[in-house]
Enzyme design. Structure first.
Site, PDB file in Angstrom:
ATOM      1  N   LYS A  70      17.568  -2.718   0.162  1.00  0.00           N
ATOM      2  CA  LYS A  70      18.163  -3.019  -1.113  1.00  0.00           C
ATOM      3  C   LYS A  70      17.213  -1.543  -2.492  1.00  0.00           C
ATOM      4  O   LYS A  70      16.555  -1.740  -2.239  1.00  0.00           O
ATOM      5  CB  LYS A  70      18.237  -4.478  -1.854  1.00  0.00           C
ATOM      6  CG  LYS A  70      18.713  -4.290  -3.590  1.00  0.00           C
ATOM      7  CD  LYS A  70      18.262  -5.324  -3.870  1.00  0.00           C
ATOM      8  CE  LYS A  70      17.111  -5.484  -4.926  1.00  0.00           C
ATOM      9  NZ  LYS A  70      17.460  -4.515  -5.885  1.00  0.00           N
TER      10      LYS A  70
ATOM     11  N   GLU B 228       3.729  -3.050  -0.562  1.00  0.00           N
ATOM     12  CA  GLU B 228       2.709  -1.974  -1.105  1.00  0.00           C
ATOM     13  C   GLU B 228       3.077  -2.274  -3.114  1.00  0.00           C
ATOM     14  O   GLU B 228       3.751  -2.382  -3.372  1.00  0.00           O
ATOM     15  CB  GLU B 228       3.268  -0.619  -0.603  1.00  0.00           C
ATOM     16  CG  GLU B 228       2.241   0.447  -1.402  1.00  0.00           C
ATOM     17  CD  GLU B 228       2.785   0.970  -2.054  1.00  0.00           C
ATOM     18  OE1 GLU B 228       1.816   0.634  -3.468  1.00  0.00           O
ATOM     19  OE2 GLU B 228       3.626   2.206  -2.494  1.00  0.00           O
TER      20      GLU B 228
ATOM     21  N   CYS C   8       2.759   4.286  -8.587  1.00  0.00           N
ATOM     22  CA  CYS C   8       1.273   3.063  -8.076  1.00  0.00           C
ATOM     23  C   CYS C   8      -0.244   3.370  -8.409  1.00  0.00           C
ATOM     24  O   CYS C   8      -0.841   2.755  -8.294  1.00  0.00           O
ATOM     25  CB  CYS C   8       2.378   1.833  -7.094  1.00  0.00           C
ATOM     26  SG  CYS C   8       2.287   3.037  -5.635  1.00  0.00           S
TER      27      CYS C   8
ATOM     28  N   GLU D 277      -1.220  -2.047 -15.017  1.00  0.00           N
ATOM     29  CA  GLU D 277      -1.037  -1.274 -14.609  1.00  0.00           C
ATOM     30  C   GLU D 277       0.322  -0.809 -15.820  1.00  0.00           C
ATOM     31  O   GLU D 277       1.184  -1.385 -15.798  1.00  0.00           O
ATOM     32  CB  GLU D 277      -0.255  -0.979 -13.979  1.00  0.00           C
ATOM     33  CG  GLU D 277       0.584  -0.461 -12.612  1.00  0.00           C
ATOM     34  CD  GLU D 277       1.102  -0.462 -11.445  1.00  0.00           C
ATOM     35  OE1 GLU D 277       1.523  -1.480 -11.086  1.00  0.00           O
ATOM     36  OE2 GLU D 277       0.640   0.641 -10.092  1.00  0.00           O
TER      37      GLU D 277
END
Lengths: 288, 508, 339
Positions: free
Chosen positions: B187, B261, B295, B392
């Site tokens: 997806k 991840e 990331c 982040e």
């Protein structure tokens, strides 16, 4: 007139020292027929916390040592175990109601496993690591290294061999461990701690808790400063606690979790590498 | 001397979209065909213009069931029976088709994601092809993957990927899964489904057996249905740590093999003996590549105090030459922020940075009137306790911190729950390797940053997730061996390399 | 003749070049110069080349391209450095410099004509009769170009000759042998001496371009040190190559020299020129250099006194591109002049 024996006091092993449980609790250890053998310390969550602190403090030195050095230290443990072979045989006979020969086999196997794993300390990186042929002017290498602090629920049915089979592989790469010993038969674990205390293993590298795994394990599973969880002996814990709950608790900080084993884990290099992190280093390559 | 124009304001050089033939609406790609989803459809827009690109289906529970069933069927009837060599040939075909349609894919990616065409054309799409080429060759060499004797596939893999590198993340997931012999339900993110759906056409052109790869679209609910489906054997997720955590929770005890991840807050450490001009480029590439939607972005710059002012000055000068604007213009360096929601988050965290006392500097660039944009921004006077130094941001925002000694640099770099990547800049080889040893991160770039390669394992420590993608390690995430299974699904193999004889006896 | 010989660490004093004294301070010695050059930050070859490659991917279209093509022409040092050069050949080159495309008089003229020192009078003569208004300079290579293997008095005489003949600019070569063996002070003193030789009787000076011959220095660290050394000694321009050694100008080397020039500007506020020379043959290549200049030191460097292309065949390719832009169809080599 027979000599009156001097019984041994069994305590916890945390940070290279042998404290009583801060809670002051003990519980009775009996043999298969229900005879009293000793009182063991019943560790509390605070003891678990102290053990994690000690383990964390020891990671730098242990993981920072060379593989050759760790290998020698681990091999030295095998030597010391061999020297105390008779003591462990007697302890296993008493607490696990094993025959002399069965107890001997267990102790011998435990010693041999230490030797087997000790030899891996300066080799597993070569098996699990890689030089990577990337498409560009870069040096690129992947090597495994210790993940950090590993909390272990030791196999409950095999107090020495089971214990050795889970702590030795975690130690090979430089992890430090907090292990919850067999609840019913913790005596061999404490005797092993005495071996460790007189070996070259730095204090805090191995921390041994005795008591209720079901009580302590959730605190370890949810502890943010624990990097990985080995649930080897968590498959058949007392009470309502399921190992799945521990894995769920561990998810909060994304711990690496090894699920329960049936019986004693066989020696394997994967048991070493499971508690490692692969680090890939890139560096530019240029001659001008 | 003609000085009538500012040469740096290069005339527009837009990549032509004529190469792209899009449908008005896309269904779900299940069992080799497109079919409508039963959830409420949604539109995917271009973040640069906010204009609709196409209507996209949403897969509901019944659609997820259909997709997983198709993958299961394909697994048991076709894919698991195929030789490794033949699986490899399909992957080689896919790699070639990606190369042939590279320009089209790059345009679609920039249109849907907002990233500059320069990056989709020169980085994303070439890496997609490289990923399929690399893993194609593994398909008939699994005995050498290092997972023990007789390695086998896991079954059906459920894969959920993010919006920052839509097609590249798809390749990272699908290529090793298929090489290892698994079938896939994947997806893509709801804001960037376009290239995955074009990729479905590539699978048709490659004549890949129906059901081997199923591509379903939708938002988080669809993803959740997929990873929690009882008939999947493997879950692979790339995305936020929060979602990763919930997947780790919901798959606990299920026996599904899991790789995650997740987020990062990488330190990029610049020592005073760094190759300075290259370090500046590396810092820029580290945080402003792909609008900082990376990331592993080097979002925390750790500069040795004696060169801090110089580095910051040079950075500002360099950032002033970055060109923000139309993602399809070949000269654009900084494209659009992927979505309104992401823009809001970047703005919020930046505002908090200012409130907490950090000093904000923003490159002077013209912001287009429509679309989602955020100019490259640097925060100085940042301390380790500030939220912009810990959380982040996932945007073009750099926090600058300083250090005095290597030990302090290492301590600050490691002072985060994340551990995905880090950078080191120094001309002292000994120090580079020494510091690399001490950093707790899965990828360390020394005197470079943001390099990716299919042969190179990628993945994090701690809350950045577990498992590796890329290289032999990435393949292992999709394999098991008979011995491994005795330990439960996520357990390592118990295959004894040489079991001490006494153990065998004792455990009998 | 005394043999020029200095051991690398001899504490002997160097010529008192103004810039070097300001930056390094007081008593300038071989050792203080060496410490300074060796303290420069290193260069990572991979990163430098990657940056250059990225700059090379800029896409220059329409108005930008038209501007770029004219700018390239304006920045060319149209060069002939053949043993077979004759007054006639030089005159023909000057004519082309003044009027590069006879079919389109809107074409700008080049920056300078670059010749051997003995050709300077002929170049001047050609320039005088054909168009003094152009502002075209005459540049002369000197100092035993291209090898630089001659004694300092010969190099100085070579320079003085060219200046006396009327050269506006001197393109000198450094002693690469001395540089590579670490005798930085010797290289430094020679540049200072040649700079002095550039002085005219009226007190003005010919502009000094210092050729590093980067193809022989080989490493980027050497290029950075040599650039810095040349600037300290008084160079108005630093130039990559003679054109007689391969590789000549490359984009990474030029980028690196621009970075040095940028560092110098940040430090002192003074702008130094850069001249890539040799090997730049197409408009496409030359445009990459313009982009590199604009995005590293800024567009203000794209002027004749700060940036030049040392080239001969480049001009015709630019003219062909220019014709294509004007007419809309591709041109051919017969539509530009051969000289």
């Amino acid at each position: 007139m027979t000599r009156l024996a001097v019984p041994k006091t069994y305590k916890l092993y945390i940070g290279g020292k042998f404290p009583r449980s801060e809670s002051g609790r003990v519980y009775e250890i009996t043999n298969a027929t229900g005879e009293f053998l000793a009182n063991a310390a019943k560790a509390s969550r605070k003891d678990a916390r102290d053990a994690v602190v000690a383990a964390r403090a020891a990671t730098g030195g242990w993981a920072g040592a060379t593989g050759y050095n760790r290998g020698q230290v681990l091999y030295r443990i095998a030597e010391l175990l061999e020297g105390r072979r008779a003591q462990f045989v007697a302890e296993l006979r008493a607490s696990e109601s094993l025959s002399e020969s069965a107890a001997q086999l267990q102790v011998d196997a435990a010693i041999d496993i230490w030797v087997w794993y000790a030899g891996w300390a300066d080799k597993y990186v070569q098996v699990a690591g890689n030089g990577n042929p990337v498409s560009g002017p870069y040096f690129n290498i992947s090597t495994p290294e210790a993940t950090g602090v590993v909390a272990i629920i030791a196999p409950q049915e095999s107090s020495l061999l089971g214990l050795v089979s889970v702590i030795a592989p975690a130690l090979v790469s430089g992890n430090t461990v907090v292990v919850v010993a067999s609840e019913r038969a913790p005596l061999a674990a404490i005797s092993l701690s005495e071996v460790l205390a007189t070996s070259d293993v730095p204090g805090g590298v191995i921390n041994v808790l005795t008591g209720s795994a079901a009580e302590i394990a959730p605190w370890l599973a949810s502890h943010a400063d624990v990097n990985a969880l080995d649930l080897a002996g968590a498959g058949d814990l007392d009470g309502d606690l399921s190992w799945v709950d521990l894995q769920i608790a561990a998810a909060e900080t994304l711990k690496r979790v090894l699920p329960p084993e049936n019986g004693i884990p066989a020696p394997s290099v994967e048991r070493i590498t499971f508690f490692t992190e692969t680090k890939t280093v890139w560096h530019t390559k240029g001659i001008i | 001397m003609t000085e009538t124009i500012r040469f740096l304001d290069y005339a527009p050089a837009p990549e032509s979209t004529a190469i792209l033939t899009l449908r008005e609406s896309y269904g779900l790609f299940i069992d080799g065909e497109f079919s409508d989803g039963h959830g409420e459809s949604f539109s995917t827009i271009s973040p640069a213009t906010e204009k609709k690109i196409a209507q996209i289906s949403t897969a509901d529970a019944s659609d997820v069931d259909r997709a997983v069933a198709a993958a299961r069927r394909a697994y048991s009837r076709t894919w698991s029976k195929l030789s490794g060599a033949d699986r490899g040939k399909y992957l080689f075909r896919i790699a070639r088709l990606v190369q042939e349609r590279a320009r089209e894919l790059a345009v679609a990616e920039s249109l849907d994601n907002g990233k500059p065409i320069r990056e989709s054309r020169d980085v994303d799409v070439p890496l997609v092809a490289a990923w399929f080429f690399y893993y194609a060759g593994w398909a008939d060499k699994l005995d050498y993957a290092g997972v023990g004797p007789n390695p086998r596939s896991l079954g059906v893999a459920a894969q959920v990927i993010p919006w920052n590198f839509p097609l590249l993340m798809l390749a990272w997931k699908i290529a090793p899964a298929l090489a290892a012999g698994n079938t896939v339900v994947i997806k893509p993110a709801e804001t960037t489904p376009l290239t995955a759906l074009i990729f479905a056409e590539i699978l048709q052109q490659a004549d890949l057996p129906a059901g081997v790869v199923n591509i379903i679209t939708g938002a988080g609910d669809t993803g959740s249905l997929l990873v929690n489906h009882p008939d999947v054997n493997k879950v692979a997720f790339t995305g936020s740590t929060a979602v990763g955590r919930s997947i780790a929770r919901s798959t606990a005890g299920s026996g599904k093999k899991l790789t995650l991840e997740l987020g990062g807050k990488a330190a990029n450490i610049v020592f005073d003996d760094a190759p300075m001009d290259q370090a500046i480029e590396g810092i820029v590439n580290g945080i402003f590549f792909n609008q900082g939607h990376v990331c592993c972005a080097g979002s925390r710059l750790l500069v040795q105090e004696n060169v801090k002012d110089e580095v910051v000055d040079r950075l500002k000068a360099r950032l002033s030459t970055l060109r923000l604007g139309d993602p399809l213009d070949k000269n654009t360096d900084i494209g659009a922020i992927n979505s309104r929601a992401q823009l809001d988050r970047i703005r919020e965290l930046s505002d908090i940075g200012e409130q907490e006392g950090a000093e904000r500097w923003t490159a002077d660039c013209e912001i287009p009137k429509t679309g989602f944009w955020f100019a490259p921004t640097i925060f100085t006077n940042v301390s380790t306790s500030h939220r912009i130094a810990r959380e982040e941001v996932f945007g073009p925002v750099l926090s600058v911190l300083s250090f005095r000694t290597p030990a302090e640099a290492i301590a600050k770099a490691n002072n985060t729950p994340y551990g995905l990547s880090a950078g080191i800049w120094s001309s002292n080889g000994s120090r580079v390797l020494g510091v690399a040893d001490k950093l707790r991160a899965g990828v360390i770039w020394a005197n470079t940053f943001n390099q990716f390669d299919p042969a190179s394992p990628f993945g994090g420590y701690k809350e950045s997730g577990y498992g590796r993608e890329g290289g032999r390690h990435g393949l292992a995430a999709y394999l098991t061996s008979a011995a491994r299974e005795s330990l439960g699904q996520v357990a390592p193999s118990s295959a004894p390399i040489e079991t001490p004889a006494a153990t065998k006896k004792a455990t009998k | 003749m005394a043999i020029e010989q200095a051991t690398p660490l001899a504490p002997h004093s160097l010529a008192p070049a103004e810039r070097a004294i300001q930056l390094i301070g007081g008593e300038l010695t071989e050792k203080s110069l060496r410490l300074h050059l060796e303290g420069l930050p290193g260069v990572d070859a991979v990163g430098l080349e990657a940056r250059a490659a990225a700059l090379g991917t800029r896409s220059i279209k329409t108005t930008s391209k038209a501007w770029a093509l004219d700018t390239i022409i304006e920045l060319i040092d149209l060069t002939t450095l053949e043993g077979a050069d004759t007054p006639g050949k030089v005159a023909s080159l000057v004519a082309k410099a003044i009027n590069p495309d006879p079919s389109d008089l809107t074409t700008p003229c080049v920056a300078a004509v670059c010749v051997y020192g003995d050709m300077v009078p002929y170049a001047l003569e050609a320039l005088g009769t054909a168009g003094g208004e152009s502002g075209i300079h005459i540049a002369a290579v000197a100092t035993a170009f291209p090898s630089g293997r001659a004694s300092l008095p010969v190099k100085i005489a070579d320079t003085r000759d060219a200046v006396r003949f009327g050269a506006d600019e001197i393109d000198m070569v450094i002693d690469r042998g001395a540089f590579l063996s670490g005798r930085y002070g010797l290289v430094f003193d020679q540049i200072v001496a040649v700079k002095e030789a550039c002085r005219r009787e009226d007190g003005s000076s010919a502009h000094l371009k210092v050729i590093l011959e980067t193809g022989e220095l080989t490493t980027y660290d050497n290029v950075r040190r040599a650039s810095w050394l040349a600037i300290l000694a008084g160079a108005d321009f630093i130039k990559t190559s003679t054109g007689k050694v391969a590789p000549a100008a490359t984009l990474p080397v030029t980028l690196l020299m621009l970075q040095v020039v940028n560092d110098w500007y940040r430090l002192t506020g003074e702008r130094i020129g850069v001249k890539p020379a040799g090997g730049i043959r197409t408009s496409k290549d030359a445009i990459k250099y313009l982009v590199t200049v604009a995005e590293t030191v800024g567009q203000e460097w794209l002027q004749r006194h700060l940036f030049r292309f040392g080239a001969s065949s480049l001009l015709n390719d630019v003219l062909l591109q220019r014709q294509k832009l004007t007419s809309g169809h591709y041109s051919g080599p017969d539509y530009v002049t051969v000289d």
